[in-house]
Design a protein around this motif. Sequence first.
Motif, short mmCIF file in Angstrom:
data_model
loop_
_atom_site.label_atom_id
_atom_site.label_comp_id
_atom_site.label_asym_id
_atom_site.label_seq_id
_atom_site.Cartn_x
_atom_site.Cartn_y
_atom_site.Cartn_z
N LEU A 219 10.02 -2.44 -4.93
CA LEU A 219 9.51 -1.29 -4.16
C LEU A 219 8.00 -1.14 -4.30
O LEU A 219 7.40 -0.28 -3.66
N ASP A 220 7.39 -1.97 -5.17
CA ASP A 220 5.94 -1.91 -5.43
C ASP A 220 5.49 -0.47 -5.71
O ASP A 220 4.64 0.08 -5.01
N PRO A 221 6.04 0.16 -6.75
CA PRO A 221 5.79 1.59 -6.95
C PRO A 221 4.39 1.91 -7.47
O PRO A 221 3.75 1.10 -8.15
N VAL A 222 3.94 3.09 -7.12
CA VAL A 222 2.74 3.70 -7.68
C VAL A 222 3.20 4.91 -8.47
O VAL A 222 3.89 5.78 -7.93
N PHE A 223 2.82 4.98 -9.74
CA PHE A 223 3.28 6.08 -10.59
C PHE A 223 2.29 7.24 -10.54
O PHE A 223 1.08 7.04 -10.59
N LEU A 224 2.86 8.43 -10.44
CA LEU A 224 2.08 9.67 -10.38
C LEU A 224 2.33 10.48 -11.65
O LEU A 224 3.45 10.45 -12.18
N GLY A 225 1.34 11.20 -12.10
CA GLY A 225 1.53 12.04 -13.28
C GLY A 225 0.40 13.03 -13.43
O GLY A 225 -0.66 12.89 -12.81
N CYS B 124 -1.95 4.40 -19.08
CA CYS B 124 -2.46 3.67 -17.92
C CYS B 124 -2.31 2.17 -18.14
O CYS B 124 -1.91 1.43 -17.22
N GLN B 125 -2.59 1.71 -19.36
CA GLN B 125 -2.45 0.29 -19.66
C GLN B 125 -0.99 -0.14 -19.61
O GLN B 125 -0.68 -1.25 -19.18
N ARG C 285 2.39 -2.63 -12.33
CA ARG C 285 2.48 -1.56 -11.35
C ARG C 285 1.13 -0.85 -11.22
O ARG C 285 0.14 -1.22 -11.83
N HIS C 286 1.10 0.22 -10.43
CA HIS C 286 -0.13 0.96 -10.16
C HIS C 286 0.05 2.43 -10.52
O HIS C 286 1.17 2.91 -10.67
N THR D 287 -7.29 6.11 -10.70
CA THR D 287 -6.33 5.13 -10.20
C THR D 287 -6.86 3.72 -10.42
O THR D 287 -8.08 3.53 -10.59
N ASP D 288 -5.96 2.76 -10.42
CA ASP D 288 -6.37 1.35 -10.45
C ASP D 288 -6.47 0.80 -9.04
O ASP D 288 -6.95 -0.32 -8.85
N LEU D 289 -6.03 1.56 -8.04
CA LEU D 289 -6.08 1.12 -6.65
C LEU D 289 -7.50 1.26 -6.10
O LEU D 289 -8.26 2.14 -6.53
#
Length: 430
Positions: free
Chosen positions: A207-213, A223-224, A231-232, A311-313
């Motif tokens: 699903l190539d997820p991006v995690f939110l928090g 983050c690491q 993931r992102h 973000t890393d994006l």
Amino acid sequence: MCLLDSLLGSLRSCLDGFPDKRRGINTTYGMGEIGMAAFSVFFMQSPSFLAHQRQFEAGHGRSNCSSLFGLSKVPSDNHIRDMLDPASPTLLRPMFAEAVGQLERIDGGLDMFRRLGGRVLIALDGTEYHCSRNIHCPHCSTRIRGRGETEYFHAMLAATLVAPGHDKVIPLEPEFIVPQDGAEKQDCENMAAKRWLAAHARRYAALDPVFLGDDLFSRQPLCQAVLDAGRHFIFVCKPSSHPLIQEYLTGIDLPAVETTVKRGKQRFVHRYRWLHDVPLRDGRDALMVNWFEIEIINANGETTYRNSFVTDLPVGRDHVVELAACGRARWKIENETFNVLKNNGYNLEHSFGHGKKNLAAILVSLNLLAFAVHTICDIGDELWRAARAKLGPRYNFFGKLAAITTFLIFPSWDDLLLTLAFAKPPPIPP
């Protein structure tokens, strides 16, 4: 087979695999029946559902537990608690993955959650689901309240599939915040989040997820951990907890984008700013991240909202608006997940049973699964959607669902949902 029947069938298969502590021939109820009986209470949002079905069973030899949930007989509440207590909540993990799998099989079901070029957003946050100064077990966390009294509580790190633009959320498997073997410090959200990523990030890799928090997660170790899982992330970054980033922002003419948004008769300006490659903390090993901010200004020039994220994006003029919308979707795990679970019929914080080992965690997992199945049916089950549309708000639908199954026995879910949708007359009362 309709979507609801398929989901319930998958859950029954999962529960059939629960370990049975009984030795001998006194096995009137299988583990699958015991588990489905517990699940039915959460699914029907009726604490008295089993009691009413026992009355049907005593008077007529059959009940909605049999026709809707596949129970040969209705076990007692105490027997349910006693038999589920030894089971590990990890046994229910495959069912959460199956729920997402069913969502993928619905035409356009998962697409409504895709953002940022086809990625999905998974929000992480912690919440409590039991608290007492008397009842406790080895898996309770503790804290000291006034007068030195010890308070015992259960908490979990919840993960939820979210997306801006609609009100649908899908709870995923939780990670329970419990005392860890060999650990000197009490367990916490961040440690639970690391365990969740280690256990489940690969499962949802497709699903190539991006995690939110929230801001609690925007620290380098977590983050690491997200990056190590491939993931992102988009995490809230408060100025007060990231002074080094604020130093980098000081005196810089940041790139900016402004958009005008109309809400009713009012107009608001959304201003976005960003900066690339800022260190998350002091030190040579500091992780470099991209920072961005959204500020909402009303017609009087007053700032009504401001939040910043890391973000890393990549962040740029073409996609900072969507990144900010995704970052802000983090609040959906609080408003549209925890708030619904605690206040809209699921009674997450109510003690359905604490047990001596795992009962509280098993029951809260079944509650989360009930919410997940409800939402997936809202998206893709035609009969369920027709009944929901006819009865309107959630509280009215589940109120009618509980009431009608108190007095009538339905041969199938199709018959029940068609009756609720006023597309078929109810069966003759027994």
